[in-house]
Design a protein around this motif. Structure first.
Motif, PDB file in Angstrom:
ATOM      1  N   THR A  13      40.919  51.846  43.730  1.00  0.00           N
ATOM      2  CA  THR A  13      40.478  50.971  42.611  1.00  0.00           C
ATOM      3  C   THR A  13      40.692  49.737  42.334  1.00  0.00           C
ATOM      4  OG1 THR A  13      40.880  52.627  41.532  1.00  0.00           O
ATOM      5  CG2 THR A  13      38.911  52.789  43.462  1.00  0.00           C
ATOM      6  N   ASP A  14      40.394  49.426  41.098  1.00  0.00           N
ATOM      7  CA  ASP A  14      41.377  48.512  40.136  1.00  0.00           C
ATOM      8  C   ASP A  14      41.858  48.949  38.960  1.00  0.00           C
ATOM      9  OD1 ASP A  14      39.374  49.153  38.424  1.00  0.00           O
ATOM     10  OD2 ASP A  14      37.722  47.115  39.236  1.00  0.00           O
ATOM     11  N   GLN A  15      42.972  48.883  38.343  1.00  0.00           N
ATOM     12  CA  GLN A  15      43.280  49.136  36.976  1.00  0.00           C
ATOM     13  C   GLN A  15      43.442  47.684  36.074  1.00  0.00           C
ATOM     14  OE1 GLN A  15      46.822  51.321  37.857  1.00  0.00           O
ATOM     15  NE2 GLN A  15      47.495  49.725  39.140  1.00  0.00           N
ATOM     16  N   PHE A  16      43.420  47.811  35.073  1.00  0.00           N
ATOM     17  CA  PHE A  16      43.677  46.862  34.207  1.00  0.00           C
ATOM     18  C   PHE A  16      44.637  46.626  32.872  1.00  0.00           C
ATOM     19  CE2 PHE A  16      39.692  46.230  35.400  1.00  0.00           C
ATOM     20  CZ  PHE A  16      39.274  44.841  35.973  1.00  0.00           C
ATOM     21  N   CYS A  17      45.693  47.318  32.876  1.00  0.00           N
ATOM     22  CA  CYS A  17      46.672  46.643  31.620  1.00  0.00           C
ATOM     23  C   CYS A  17      46.919  46.046  30.649  1.00  0.00           C
ATOM     24  CB  CYS A  17      49.237  46.613  32.652  1.00  0.00           C
ATOM     25  SG  CYS A  17      49.431  47.644  30.864  1.00  0.00           S
ATOM     26  N   PHE A  18      46.214  46.847  29.706  1.00  0.00           N
ATOM     27  CA  PHE A  18      46.182  45.449  28.520  1.00  0.00           C
ATOM     28  C   PHE A  18      47.219  45.473  28.567  1.00  0.00           C
ATOM     29  CE2 PHE A  18      41.983  45.421  30.382  1.00  0.00           C
ATOM     30  CZ  PHE A  18      41.474  44.880  29.296  1.00  0.00           C
ATOM     31  N   ARG A  19      48.250  44.925  27.636  1.00  0.00           N
ATOM     32  CA  ARG A  19      50.250  45.451  27.260  1.00  0.00           C
ATOM     33  C   ARG A  19      50.474  44.756  26.018  1.00  0.00           C
ATOM     34  NH1 ARG A  19      53.693  44.759  32.308  1.00  0.00           N
ATOM     35  NH2 ARG A  19      54.753  43.368  30.599  1.00  0.00           N
ATOM     36  N   SER A  20      49.211  44.179  24.981  1.00  0.00           N
ATOM     37  CA  SER A  20      49.278  42.888  23.557  1.00  0.00           C
ATOM     38  C   SER A  20      48.392  43.451  22.868  1.00  0.00           C
ATOM     39  CB  SER A  20      49.771  41.338  24.042  1.00  0.00           C
ATOM     40  OG  SER A  20      48.297  41.061  24.061  1.00  0.00           O
ATOM     41  N   GLU A  21      48.462  43.190  21.910  1.00  0.00           N
ATOM     42  CA  GLU A  21      47.165  43.848  20.610  1.00  0.00           C
ATOM     43  C   GLU A  21      46.549  43.072  21.183  1.00  0.00           C
ATOM     44  OE1 GLU A  21      47.369  46.522  18.263  1.00  0.00           O
ATOM     45  OE2 GLU A  21      49.292  47.166  19.844  1.00  0.00           O
ATOM     46  N   LYS A  22      46.753  41.777  20.994  1.00  0.00           N
ATOM     47  CA  LYS A  22      46.505  40.718  21.423  1.00  0.00           C
ATOM     48  C   LYS A  22      44.835  40.516  22.383  1.00  0.00           C
ATOM     49  CE  LYS A  22      46.548  36.431  23.394  1.00  0.00           C
ATOM     50  NZ  LYS A  22      47.273  35.561  23.737  1.00  0.00           N
ATOM     51  N   ALA A  23      45.674  41.318  23.796  1.00  0.00           N
ATOM     52  CA  ALA A  23      44.442  41.487  24.631  1.00  0.00           C
ATOM     53  C   ALA A  23      43.791  43.019  23.865  1.00  0.00           C
ATOM     54  CB  ALA A  23      45.151  42.164  25.861  1.00  0.00           C
ATOM     55  N   LEU A  24      44.469  43.965  23.366  1.00  0.00           N
ATOM     56  CA  LEU A  24      42.923  45.332  23.148  1.00  0.00           C
ATOM     57  C   LEU A  24      41.830  44.755  22.112  1.00  0.00           C
ATOM     58  CD1 LEU A  24      45.819  48.028  21.783  1.00  0.00           C
ATOM     59  CD2 LEU A  24      44.508  47.781  24.114  1.00  0.00           C
ATOM     60  N   ALA A  25      42.776  43.680  21.480  1.00  0.00           N
ATOM     61  CA  ALA A  25      41.889  42.595  20.503  1.00  0.00           C
ATOM     62  C   ALA A  25      40.341  42.589  21.006  1.00  0.00           C
ATOM     63  CB  ALA A  25      42.315  41.577  19.415  1.00  0.00           C
ATOM     64  N   HIS A  26      40.079  42.773  22.324  1.00  0.00           N
ATOM     65  CA  HIS A  26      39.143  41.806  23.107  1.00  0.00           C
ATOM     66  C   HIS A  26      38.386  43.269  23.862  1.00  0.00           C
ATOM     67  CE1 HIS A  26      40.383  37.758  23.988  1.00  0.00           C
ATOM     68  NE2 HIS A  26      40.955  37.878  23.225  1.00  0.00           N
ATOM     69  N   LEU A  27      38.707  44.458  23.127  1.00  0.00           N
ATOM     70  CA  LEU A  27      38.016  45.373  23.879  1.00  0.00           C
ATOM     71  C   LEU A  27      37.246  46.180  22.701  1.00  0.00           C
ATOM     72  CD1 LEU A  27      40.892  47.346  25.556  1.00  0.00           C
ATOM     73  CD2 LEU A  27      38.967  46.343  26.917  1.00  0.00           C
ATOM     74  N   ALA A  28      36.673  46.313  22.689  1.00  0.00           N
ATOM     75  CA  ALA A  28      35.239  47.050  22.039  1.00  0.00           C
ATOM     76  C   ALA A  28      34.940  48.693  22.653  1.00  0.00           C
ATOM     77  CB  ALA A  28      34.120  46.750  21.190  1.00  0.00           C
ATOM     78  N   TYR A  29      35.518  48.881  21.538  1.00  0.00           N
ATOM     79  CA  TYR A  29      35.305  51.110  22.204  1.00  0.00           C
ATOM     80  C   TYR A  29      34.014  51.355  21.679  1.00  0.00           C
ATOM     81  CZ  TYR A  29      34.942  56.202  21.796  1.00  0.00           C
ATOM     82  OH  TYR A  29      34.775  57.660  21.740  1.00  0.00           O
ATOM     83  N   GLU A  30      32.713  52.284  23.075  1.00  0.00           N
ATOM     84  CA  GLU A  30      31.749  52.091  22.859  1.00  0.00           C
ATOM     85  C   GLU A  30      31.835  53.418  22.649  1.00  0.00           C
ATOM     86  OE1 GLU A  30      29.953  50.888  26.703  1.00  0.00           O
ATOM     87  OE2 GLU A  30      28.596  49.013  25.519  1.00  0.00           O
ATOM     88  N   GLY A  31      32.359  54.717  23.428  1.00  0.00           N
ATOM     89  CA  GLY A  31      32.314  56.258  23.118  1.00  0.00           C
ATOM     90  C   GLY A  31      32.287  56.825  24.181  1.00  0.00           C
ATOM     91  N   GLY A  32      32.924  57.975  23.992  1.00  0.00           N
ATOM     92  CA  GLY A  32      33.704  58.720  25.477  1.00  0.00           C
ATOM     93  C   GLY A  32      32.148  59.914  26.117  1.00  0.00           C
ATOM     94  N   GLU A  33      33.273  60.951  26.960  1.00  0.00           N
ATOM     95  CA  GLU A  33      32.096  61.674  27.218  1.00  0.00           C
ATOM     96  C   GLU A  33      33.462  62.543  27.585  1.00  0.00           C
ATOM     97  OE1 GLU A  33      32.011  61.121  32.285  1.00  0.00           O
ATOM     98  OE2 GLU A  33      30.103  60.724  31.043  1.00  0.00           O
ATOM     99  N   ARG A  34      33.024  64.423  27.341  1.00  0.00           N
ATOM    100  CA  ARG A  34      33.881  64.894  28.429  1.00  0.00           C
ATOM    101  C   ARG A  34      33.630  65.617  29.682  1.00  0.00           C
ATOM    102  NH1 ARG A  34      35.747  68.789  24.308  1.00  0.00           N
ATOM    103  NH2 ARG A  34      37.229  69.617  25.764  1.00  0.00           N
ATOM    104  N   VAL A  35      34.568  65.295  30.200  1.00  0.00           N
ATOM    105  CA  VAL A  35      34.818  65.628  31.404  1.00  0.00           C
ATOM    106  C   VAL A  35      35.058  67.273  32.548  1.00  0.00           C
ATOM    107  CG1 VAL A  35      34.402  63.140  32.582  1.00  0.00           C
ATOM    108  CG2 VAL A  35      36.463  63.655  32.010  1.00  0.00           C
TER     109      VAL A  35
END
Length: 186
Positions: free
Chosen positions: A164-186
Motif C-alpha cells: 500500500t501507499d505511504q506519505f511522509c510529511f517532512r516539513s512544517e509547510k507540508a503539515l500545514a496542508h493537513l486538517a485533522y478530522e478525528g480519531g477512532e480507537r482500534v
C-alpha cells in the motif's frame, strides 16, 4: 499509487491519538526519513496502530494493560504555498534506494542528499512483511548494494503489487496542508 490530491483522506495509525503532528517527535530512520507518516489505506493504518501499540508497551510508553491503538484521520488540502513532492509510483530501484538511504547510514548518500529538498515523499510502504527482505538486501546477501542483481532480487521478493501507499510529511509547510478530522480507537 494514490496521488496526493485536494480532499484526499489520509490516516495515521499509532498507540495514541495525534491531533497536532510534531516532526521533531518522529523517528529518523524510517523509509523516507524523519516525518509524519500517513496512508490512504484505513486497513494499513489500523494494522500499524496495533504494531505501534505493541512497540509502545515494549518501550514502556504505555501500561501493559492498554489494549487499543488509535487511527487519526486528516484531509489533505492543496492550497496555499505549493509543496515539493517526490512520488514513487512503483516499488522500483529508485524507490528501493531511497528507502535504504534513509534506513542505512552511509548507503546511497547522493539519494539522501537529493531528498532533503522535498516537503513530502510518497511511495509504497515497506512494512513489517517486507522488513526482513530489505534488511537482507542491506546486508548484501543478494549481491553488492545497488547492483542490478541485488535490486532485482529484492524487488521481486517484496511483491510490490501488494504494497500500500505511504506519505511522509517532512516539513512544517507540508503539515500545514493537513486538517485533522478525528480519531477512532482500534
Amino acid at each position: 499509487m494514490q496521488q496526493l490530491v485536494d480532499g484526499l483522506r489520509l490516516y495515521h495509525g499509532s498507540y495514541t491519538l495525534v491531533e497536532c503532528p510534531d516532526i521533531a517527535k518522529c523517528a529518523k530512520f524510517k523509509d523516507f526519513g524523519q516525518g509524519f507518516y500517513l496512508t490512504s489505506s484505513l486497513e494499513q493504518a489500523r494494522s500499524f496502530a496495533s504494531f505501534s501499540l505493541r512497540k509502545a508497551k515494549a518501550n514502556g510508553l504505555v501500561e501493559s494493560g492498554y489494549k487499543r491503538g488509535w487511527v487519526s484521520s486528516y484531509l489533505y488540502h492543496d492550497q496555499g504555498e505549493p509543496l515539493s513532492i517526490l512520488a514513487f509510483d512503483e516499488a522500483d530501484e529508485p524507490w528501493l534506494h531511497c528507502v535504504v538511504a534513509h534506513r542505512k547510514e552511509g548507503a546511497f548518500s547522493e539519494v539522501l542528499a537529493e531528498c532533503t529538498a522535498f516537503d513530502v515523499i510518497a511511495g509504497k510502504i515497506a512494512n513489517d512483511a517486507t522488513n526482513a527482505t530489505i534488511t537482507t538486501y542491506m546486508a548484501g546477501a543478494f549481491g553488492p548494494l545497488g547492483s542490478s542483481q541485488a535490486d532485482e532480487i529484492c524487488i521481486s521478493l517484496l511483491l510490490p503489487e501488494r504494497l500500500t501507499d505511504q506519505f511522509c510529511f517532512r516539513s512544517e509547510k507540508a503539515l500545514a496542508h493537513l486538517a485533522y478530522e478525528g480519531g477512532e480507537r482500534v
